[in-house]
Enzyme design. Sequence first.
Site, PDB file in Angstrom:
ATOM      1  CD  GLU A 139     -42.191  -3.691 -43.417  1.00  0.00           C
ATOM      2  OE1 GLU A 139     -43.134  -3.674 -44.512  1.00  0.00           O
ATOM      3  OE2 GLU A 139     -41.631  -4.625 -43.324  1.00  0.00           O
ATOM      4  CB  THR A 187     -42.933 -13.639 -22.867  1.00  0.00           C
ATOM      5  OG1 THR A 187     -42.618 -13.639 -21.601  1.00  0.00           O
ATOM      6  CG2 THR A 187     -44.148 -14.421 -23.234  1.00  0.00           C
ATOM      7  N   PRO A 189     -38.024 -12.075 -24.888  1.00  0.00           N
ATOM      8  CG  PRO A 189     -36.897 -13.677 -26.624  1.00  0.00           C
ATOM      9  CD  PRO A 189     -37.609 -13.564 -25.321  1.00  0.00           C
ATOM     10  CB  CYS A 387     -38.943 -11.393 -68.663  1.00  0.00           C
ATOM     11  SG  CYS A 387     -37.931 -10.025 -69.077  1.00  0.00           S
ATOM     12  CD  GLU A 411     -28.805 -11.719 -70.663  1.00  0.00           C
ATOM     13  OE1 GLU A 411     -30.358 -11.544 -71.221  1.00  0.00           O
ATOM     14  OE2 GLU A 411     -29.096 -11.559 -69.307  1.00  0.00           O
ATOM     15  CG  HIS A 546     -41.135  -9.139 -65.158  1.00  0.00           C
ATOM     16  ND1 HIS A 546     -40.692 -10.220 -64.723  1.00  0.00           N
ATOM     17  CD2 HIS A 546     -40.264  -8.373 -65.866  1.00  0.00           C
ATOM     18  CE1 HIS A 546     -39.543 -10.476 -65.296  1.00  0.00           C
ATOM     19  NE2 HIS A 546     -39.325  -9.186 -65.689  1.00  0.00           N
ATOM     20  CD  GLU A 548     -43.625 -11.563 -62.816  1.00  0.00           C
ATOM     21  OE1 GLU A 548     -44.212 -11.533 -63.841  1.00  0.00           O
ATOM     22  OE2 GLU A 548     -42.420 -11.422 -62.866  1.00  0.00           O
TER      23      GLU A 548
HETATM   24  N1  GLN Z   1     -32.030 -11.196 -69.222  1.00  0.00           N
HETATM   25  C1  GLN Z   1     -33.105 -10.707 -70.001  1.00  0.00           C
HETATM   26  C2  GLN Z   1     -33.111  -9.204 -70.515  1.00  0.00           C
HETATM   27  O1  GLN Z   1     -32.359  -8.635 -70.028  1.00  0.00           O
HETATM   28  C3  GLN Z   1     -34.614 -11.219 -69.499  1.00  0.00           C
HETATM   29  C4  GLN Z   1     -34.686 -10.354 -68.236  1.00  0.00           C
HETATM   30  C5  GLN Z   1     -35.611 -10.735 -67.438  1.00  0.00           C
HETATM   31  O2  GLN Z   1     -36.109 -11.882 -67.522  1.00  0.00           O
HETATM   32  N2  GLN Z   1     -36.101  -9.854 -66.504  1.00  0.00           N
HETATM   33  O3  GLN Z   1     -33.560  -8.781 -71.519  1.00  0.00           O
END
Ligand code: GLN
Length: 569
Positions: A139, A187, A189, A387, A411, A546, A548
């Site tokens: 792609e 059509t 474009p 996270c 943080e 993560h 997901e």
């Molecule tokens: N800010 C957090 C860290 O760096 C969580 C990072 C996140 O949620 N991807 O640990």
Amino acid sequence: MTKFIVVVGGVISGVGKGVSSASIGKILQKYGYSVTAIKIDPYMNCDAGTLRPTEHGEVWVTDDGGEIDQDLGNYERFLDQNIPKSHNITTGQVYRTVIEKERKGEYLGKTVQIIPHIPEEIQKRVLESSKGFDFAIIEVGGTIGDYENVPFLFAMKALERKFGKENVLYVLVTYLLVPRHMEEMKTKPTQQAIKLLSEAAGIFPDLIFCRGPFPLDDIRRRKIESSANIPSESIISEPDIDTIYRVPLDLEKENVGLKILKKCNLYPKANPNWEEWEKLVSNIVNPAKKIKIAIVGKYVDVGNFTLTDSYVSINQALIHAGANLNVKVEIIWVNAKDLEKNPSELEKLKEYQGILVPGGFGSSGVEGKIKAAQFARENNIPYLGICYGMQMALIEFARNILNLENANTSEVNPDTPHPVIDILPAQKELMKNKDYGGTMRLGAYAAILKKDSQTYKLYEETQRLEKDQEIINKTSSERLGNLETTDNVILERHRHRWEVSPKYVERFEEKGMVFSGHHIRESDNMKLMEFIELPSHKFFLATQGHPEFKSRLDDPSPMFLGFVRACTS
Ligand code: GLN
């Protein structure tokens, strides 16, 4: 020999080239062929890691630690395949390699030029990534008129010269606008895009996917056919539909699979069976039940639009879990900052069946997320923390159950008296040197799960335990860490710098927090906490990873499946 299918965009970008490419791949898989996908991004960034999510949507993380374009997510979700970072090629990467090679004298005194050296490097990368597959879908990002796409289109045309027409197919994904004041599908474009493609790169499309708000009618089909000299069977209607997962089914109604095979002189190796996929699509569209889930995150308004694209994979993971449980998950995007400003907003969370706090960075909206975690815990509302969402849940627990006043992540507050979430020493160095690109703890890392935990049960139920010795053998020792046992190991992707501070773990445990999964760092045997859960709660699970990123329509993520099920019951 690998066959290449090059997918390019005409008229406007953002009309679903990624989904079209992934759908072509899915279809070819169903005909029995092995498929991989490659995304070309013409921007100068070497990867998407330094791009703001509001700028370019979500950053997709690969098993091998790449921070790349979110389109790769569509490929993985459709193809049910882990795709490595080398499959995302950017202008920045290509130029960097060519310049480095030039500096090392590898061009043997030749003048190094954009043409041919840049397309040669592009081709080299494409060939390496497609090795061993029957088909490679490539792609090309943006649209064909973009200046920065010239070397990429040149390289794609060169594939045809090198391997012959029957091995290279071009698909143009175009958009048919319906201007509101005319209420007619235009059509022109598209005709111009076809012309531009042949003028700019000598490429004539084999298939044209006509995206648009409505299906293509006969009159417009004929218009494109005659004005662009394209046979009508090459023109495919691809209107907007209720779910992206229907796209392969719709494309198959236009026989896209067989048309591609015919152009490549191939025959079906298998009889496509879409039964399972169709059932999941039908569950998405006609679910037996509906639930509402609040995602408490950070949303940024860009002009008149609010972007939720930065959570695309979480959204998809919820859709996958819902499809498998036959429930529709309606997402309510709750701005964490609103919960900070107006505590009465918090009460509204009672209207939802679940609360999810996704990943995030920095201090904006943090107190709102912490309040949301507290509200979920105290009101027995299912909670899923991803996270930052896990870090927030622990900060909340530290403040309110361990009575550690002003507990925080360093943080947000480097001077907190209780840094329950703290930065890894190696990361501190990187931050000092402003070494931000590609330096977080990135990619798949193993976690060892507690056998009697809810987390373990969910991974076991969904057959996600990495019992297969082959996978364990294939994963680097750094990513596996020091394993105590091998029958309770899972791999999830990561993107973070901060960690649960080991100093506080025991105190959390004493008050009922269960650390249901951990990683043992190879270098120093340090235990890094990967999963938490509260057994006394209806469903309170969170992870440093993560999950997901590894959710697929036909193989949903265990954490999301468990969460949606708890929200439904
Ligand atoms: N800010 C957090 C860290 O760096 C969580 C990072 C996140 O949620 N991807 O640990």
